[in-house]
Scaffold this active site. Structure first.
Site, PDB file in Angstrom:
ATOM      1  N   ASP A   1       5.315  19.987  20.942  1.00  0.00           N
ATOM      2  CA  ASP A   1       5.147  19.167  22.143  1.00  0.00           C
ATOM      3  C   ASP A   1       4.388  20.019  23.146  1.00  0.00           C
ATOM      4  O   ASP A   1       4.950  20.934  23.738  1.00  0.00           O
ATOM      5  CB  ASP A   1       6.511  18.744  22.697  1.00  0.00           C
TER       6      ASP A   1
ATOM      7  N   LYS B   1      -3.136  20.442  31.009  1.00  0.00           N
ATOM      8  CA  LYS B   1      -3.175  19.218  30.205  1.00  0.00           C
ATOM      9  C   LYS B   1      -3.897  18.099  30.943  1.00  0.00           C
ATOM     10  O   LYS B   1      -4.535  17.245  30.330  1.00  0.00           O
ATOM     11  CB  LYS B   1      -1.744  18.802  29.854  1.00  0.00           C
TER      12      LYS B   1
ATOM     13  N   GLU C   1       3.073  10.414  21.990  1.00  0.00           N
ATOM     14  CA  GLU C   1       4.398  10.833  22.438  1.00  0.00           C
ATOM     15  C   GLU C   1       5.451   9.720  22.337  1.00  0.00           C
ATOM     16  O   GLU C   1       6.577   9.982  21.890  1.00  0.00           O
ATOM     17  CB  GLU C   1       4.300  11.376  23.864  1.00  0.00           C
TER      18      GLU C   1
ATOM     19  N   ASP D   1       8.639   7.444  29.862  1.00  0.00           N
ATOM     20  CA  ASP D   1       8.415   8.892  29.785  1.00  0.00           C
ATOM     21  C   ASP D   1       8.259   9.443  31.194  1.00  0.00           C
ATOM     22  O   ASP D   1       7.227   9.254  31.834  1.00  0.00           O
ATOM     23  CB  ASP D   1       7.166   9.186  28.949  1.00  0.00           C
TER      24      ASP D   1
END
Length: 224
Positions: free
Chosen positions: A8, A71, A169, A191
């Site tokens: 992850d 990211k 994800e 999320d």
């Protein structure tokens, strides 16, 4: 067949795991200090690279040379990120197609920074197994476009990892809860992560997931 780990690669924290052959359950690999999470932070210092918790301690001392939330820059061009740069203490420069970062007296790309995090996780897994790890499944947000997904694969290649599949994800979360065992149905996955707060709607049919829709706020995560 060579071992495959799962990674992850998160905005604020990352981790590496494997499936235990005896129990069939995933196990997150800890470092020597029993910490499972690796802060997704890299600091470029005169004495070399720091990653994880050691890099986090440099945020106040060397803010212009310490990269976090990379990211959010993966696979994105200058026009995509220019309005966000006021939130970042390190310099971001226009590049050829994608942006570059000016840190520690050098220019690096976001995949190169992510590769440092991936390499640290790779080394953690290799220390745990006592063998070389060359393959990994890496998760990405469902909203990542082709350029962002390719940038993630590039980061893996730079780190010495063959990214066998890129997995969304919300799909990974659904698999973790065993929802692939359902014959058919709709699943909503929320999320609340380091970079975003989003929701994805997935359809499962015969163990195969399809992301029907995803949306959210890309600046409403733990970093914000």
């Amino acid at each position: 067949m060579s071992r495959i780990v799962g990674i992850d690669l998160g905005t604020t924290n990352s981790l590496v795991a494997f499936v235990d052959d005896r129990t069939g359950l995933p196990v997150v690999i800890s470092n020597r200090d029993a910490h499972k999470l690796l802060p997704s932070i890299v600091s470029f210092t005169p004495d070399g690279l720091l990653v994880g918790e050691a890099a986090r301690r440099q945020l106040a001392r060397r803010p212009t040379d310490t990269v976090y939330s990379v990211k959010r820059l993966m696979g994105r061009g200058w026009d995509d990120v220019k309005d966000e740069l006021r939130y970042l203490p390190f310099r971001v420069l226009p590049g050829e197609g994608v942006v570059k970062l000016a840190v520690g007296g050098r220019e690096v790309t976001p995949p190169e920074v992510s590769a440092i995090v991936l390499k640290a996780l790779k080394e953690r897994a290799e220390a745990h197994f006592g063998e070389t790890v060359e393959k990994a499944v890496v998760t990405v947000p469902a909203y990542f476009n082709d350029s962002q997904r390719q940038a993630t694969k590039d980061a893996g290649r730079i780190a010495g990892l063959d990214v066998v599949p890129i997995v969304n994800e919300p799909t990974a979360a659904s698999l973790a809860y065993g929802l692939d065992k359902r014959h058919t149905g709709l699943i909503a996955v929320y999320d609340l992560g380091g970079g975003t707060f989003d929701i994805s709607i997935l359809k499962v049919e015969d163990g195969v997931f399809q992301v029907l829709s995803t949306n959210g706020d890309t600046h409403l995560g733990g970093d914000d």
